[in-house]
Design a protein around this motif. Structure first.
Motif, mmCIF file in Angstrom:
data_model
loop_
_atom_site.group_PDB
_atom_site.id
_atom_site.type_symbol
_atom_site.label_atom_id
_atom_site.label_comp_id
_atom_site.label_asym_id
_atom_site.label_seq_id
_atom_site.Cartn_x
_atom_site.Cartn_y
_atom_site.Cartn_z
ATOM 1 N N MET A 163 0.840 -1.188 0.000
ATOM 2 C CA MET A 163 0.000 0.000 0.000
ATOM 3 C C MET A 163 0.880 1.245 0.000
ATOM 4 S SD MET A 163 -1.480 0.719 3.830
ATOM 5 C CE MET A 163 -1.649 2.440 3.381
ATOM 6 N N VAL A 164 0.279 2.363 -0.385
ATOM 7 C CA VAL A 164 0.965 3.653 -0.432
ATOM 8 C C VAL A 164 0.300 4.576 0.580
ATOM 9 C CG1 VAL A 164 1.603 5.587 -1.923
ATOM 10 C CG2 VAL A 164 1.543 3.273 -2.848
ATOM 11 N N GLY A 165 1.064 5.509 1.130
ATOM 12 C CA GLY A 165 0.613 6.357 2.215
ATOM 13 C C GLY A 165 -0.692 7.082 1.999
ATOM 14 N N TYR A 166 -1.012 7.432 0.749
ATOM 15 C CA TYR A 166 -2.266 8.139 0.483
ATOM 16 C C TYR A 166 -3.473 7.421 1.093
ATOM 17 C CZ TYR A 166 0.526 10.487 -3.125
ATOM 18 O OH TYR A 166 1.490 11.196 -3.795
ATOM 19 N N PHE A 167 -3.413 6.089 1.148
ATOM 20 C CA PHE A 167 -4.552 5.309 1.649
ATOM 21 C C PHE A 167 -4.801 5.565 3.126
ATOM 22 C CE2 PHE A 167 -6.603 1.308 3.077
ATOM 23 C CZ PHE A 167 -7.724 1.358 2.270
ATOM 24 N N LEU A 168 -3.795 6.045 3.843
ATOM 25 C CA LEU A 168 -3.967 6.339 5.270
ATOM 26 C C LEU A 168 -4.912 7.510 5.508
ATOM 27 C CD1 LEU A 168 -0.380 5.865 6.744
ATOM 28 C CD2 LEU A 168 -2.370 4.388 7.053
ATOM 29 N N ALA A 195 3.246 11.247 -0.318
ATOM 30 C CA ALA A 195 3.371 12.703 -0.262
ATOM 31 C C ALA A 195 3.935 13.207 1.066
ATOM 32 C CB ALA A 195 2.016 13.343 -0.531
ATOM 33 N N PRO A 196 4.780 14.255 1.002
ATOM 34 C CA PRO A 196 5.334 14.843 2.228
ATOM 35 C C PRO A 196 4.285 15.304 3.240
ATOM 36 C CG PRO A 196 6.590 15.600 0.333
ATOM 37 C CD PRO A 196 5.408 14.825 -0.208
ATOM 38 N N ASN A 221 10.867 8.456 -2.325
ATOM 39 C CA ASN A 221 11.795 9.211 -3.149
ATOM 40 C C ASN A 221 12.612 10.127 -2.244
ATOM 41 O OD1 ASN A 221 10.358 11.645 -2.682
ATOM 42 N ND2 ASN A 221 9.097 11.349 -4.501
ATOM 43 N N GLU A 222 13.571 10.843 -2.817
ATOM 44 C CA GLU A 222 14.503 11.606 -1.996
ATOM 45 C C GLU A 222 13.838 12.744 -1.210
ATOM 46 O OE1 GLU A 222 15.145 13.353 -6.209
ATOM 47 O OE2 GLU A 222 14.144 11.675 -5.226
ATOM 48 N N SER A 223 12.858 13.405 -1.812
ATOM 49 C CA SER A 223 12.222 14.529 -1.110
ATOM 50 C C SER A 223 11.374 14.042 0.059
ATOM 51 C CB SER A 223 11.374 15.353 -2.085
ATOM 52 O OG SER A 223 10.348 14.571 -2.664
ATOM 53 N N GLU A 224 10.654 12.940 -0.128
ATOM 54 C CA GLU A 224 9.868 12.369 0.974
ATOM 55 C C GLU A 224 10.781 11.902 2.104
ATOM 56 O OE1 GLU A 224 6.773 10.669 -2.411
ATOM 57 O OE2 GLU A 224 8.112 9.316 -1.317
ATOM 58 N N ALA A 225 11.924 11.303 1.733
ATOM 59 C CA ALA A 225 12.868 10.812 2.729
ATOM 60 C C ALA A 225 13.450 11.963 3.548
ATOM 61 C CB ALA A 225 13.988 10.032 2.049
ATOM 62 N N GLU A 226 13.769 13.068 2.880
ATOM 63 C CA GLU A 226 14.326 14.222 3.590
ATOM 64 C C GLU A 226 13.308 14.816 4.567
ATOM 65 O OE1 GLU A 226 15.861 17.040 0.823
ATOM 66 O OE2 GLU A 226 17.449 15.708 0.101
ATOM 67 N N VAL A 227 12.040 14.856 4.153
ATOM 68 C CA VAL A 227 10.992 15.356 5.046
ATOM 69 C C VAL A 227 10.883 14.451 6.278
ATOM 70 C CG1 VAL A 227 8.503 15.739 5.286
ATOM 71 C CG2 VAL A 227 9.685 16.546 3.242
#
Length: 344
Positions: A163-168, A195-196, A221-227
């Protein structure tokens, strides 16, 4: 044909309605190129307007559904992958179900009798695009669907859950239900951070924090990881964040957590079994790139396909990079007629 799917993916099913339009449409609805928004009331007539032009292309969308379809395409044995989410009882729901099933995915949607099927208007002007999404029925998924006899059989038979976070934002109790089942049965639960805002907004991050201890593989991805690194006080060094996340609280101690950070055309970072590895994506001339929107979803789908076959992490990344390379040369998450990658 497989009668019991090996992989169950759950998410927000959307029908991408893709078409080339003049700039007057952007101006009329207050949209911008190279942007993505959630539709509000003023955007709702847009969908009917572009459909009536007769020049639209319907493509299944939604992050987890994209990954499910790519995974199924890579595995090539029908009904190895099952996908569920909520759609409306309408024409778009049937279009979406038929198109996804045509890829070999076993479709088991919940249907909402009131809300329309979620749709994303993909407006293209000179290779640039704008996305306008109305989640519609996707927001109505209920855990009761997972408790039906049909879904219980699929859940018990599956070895991998994605699953992907949007589903939360839709059904966190459904997400936790599947995550706990996976941990109790020593099955793999695989999660995409998405999404961040899911990390930045405290209300949603509570749900993410509750789910992460059950996750055996985390994609980002890199931007989500940095957040995430900033939120957790780990800094912004991706390799450090990957190590910290891999070692963070975990429920199922029988599986060590694998963390995978993609960086577009730059090296993919993987933390697994106590060490960092990097894997280089396939080089592609920029003039061959048609649509980058599903690149991350495609990587996850390709990786999952190889992982479900017990392949090495190196092979999983190779499969992910191949899938992303092929899909970004298409419009939307669609596939070339032939797959040249060998999963063996």
């Amino acid at each position: 044909m497989s009668t019991t799917p090996k992989i169950l993916c759950i998410g927000n099913p959307l029908l991408d309605i893709s078409t080339h339009v003049e700039m007057t449409i952007f101006e009329k609805y207050g949209l911008q190129l190279n942007n993505a928004i959630l539709a509000d009331e003023k955007h709702l007539p847009l969908y009917k307007e572009i459909i009536e032009t007769g020049t639209v292309e319907y493509i299944p969308g939604g992050a987890a559904q994209n990954s499910a379809r790519v995974c199924q395409w890579m595995l090539n044995t029908p009904h190895t992958v099952c996908y569920t989410g909520c759609v409306g009882k309408d024409a778009n729901g049937k279009i979406l179900a038929d198109a996804t099933a045509a890829n070999g995915v076993l479709v088991r949607y919940q249907e909402d009798p009131v809300e329309p099927t979620g749709a994303c208007a993909v407006l293209i002007n000179k290779k640039e695009r704008s996305l306008c999404t109305s989640l519609g029925a996707a927001n109505k998924f209920n855990i009761s669907h997972l408790q039906t006899d049909v879904m219980q059989s699929i859940i018990k038979g599956a070895d991998f859950f994605y699953m992907v976070g949007y589903f939360l934002t839709v059904s966190p109790d459904s997400a936790m239900y599947l995550a706990k089942h996976a941990a109790e049965q020593n099955k793999a639960f695989i999660y995409g951070l998405a999404a961040p805002f899911l990390i930045q907004v405290p209300f949603f991050f509570e749900r993410v924090s509750a789910l992460l201890p059950y996750c055996d593989i985390v994609f980002s991805n890199e931007s989500e990881a940095e957040v995430l690194g900033t939120k957790m006080g780990w800094g912004t060094d991706l390799k450090v964040i990957a190590e910290k996340l891999a070692q963070w609280e975990k429920v199922n101690s029988k599986r060590s957590r694998i963390v995978v950070f993609t960086q577009g055309a730059d090296s993919t970072i993987v933390y697994d079994q106590g060490k960092i590895s990097t894997y280089q994506p396939i080089k592609l001339d920029s003039d061959k790139i048609v649509d980058l929107n599903a690149a991350g979803d495609s990587f996850s789908g390709g990786f999952l396909a190889a992982y479900s076959l017990g392949k090495s992490i190196e092979k999983c990344c190779e499969a992910g990079h191949y899938a992303a390379m092929e899909i970004i040369q298409q419009n939307g998450c669609s596939f070339p007629s032939k797959r040249s990658f060998d999963l063996e």
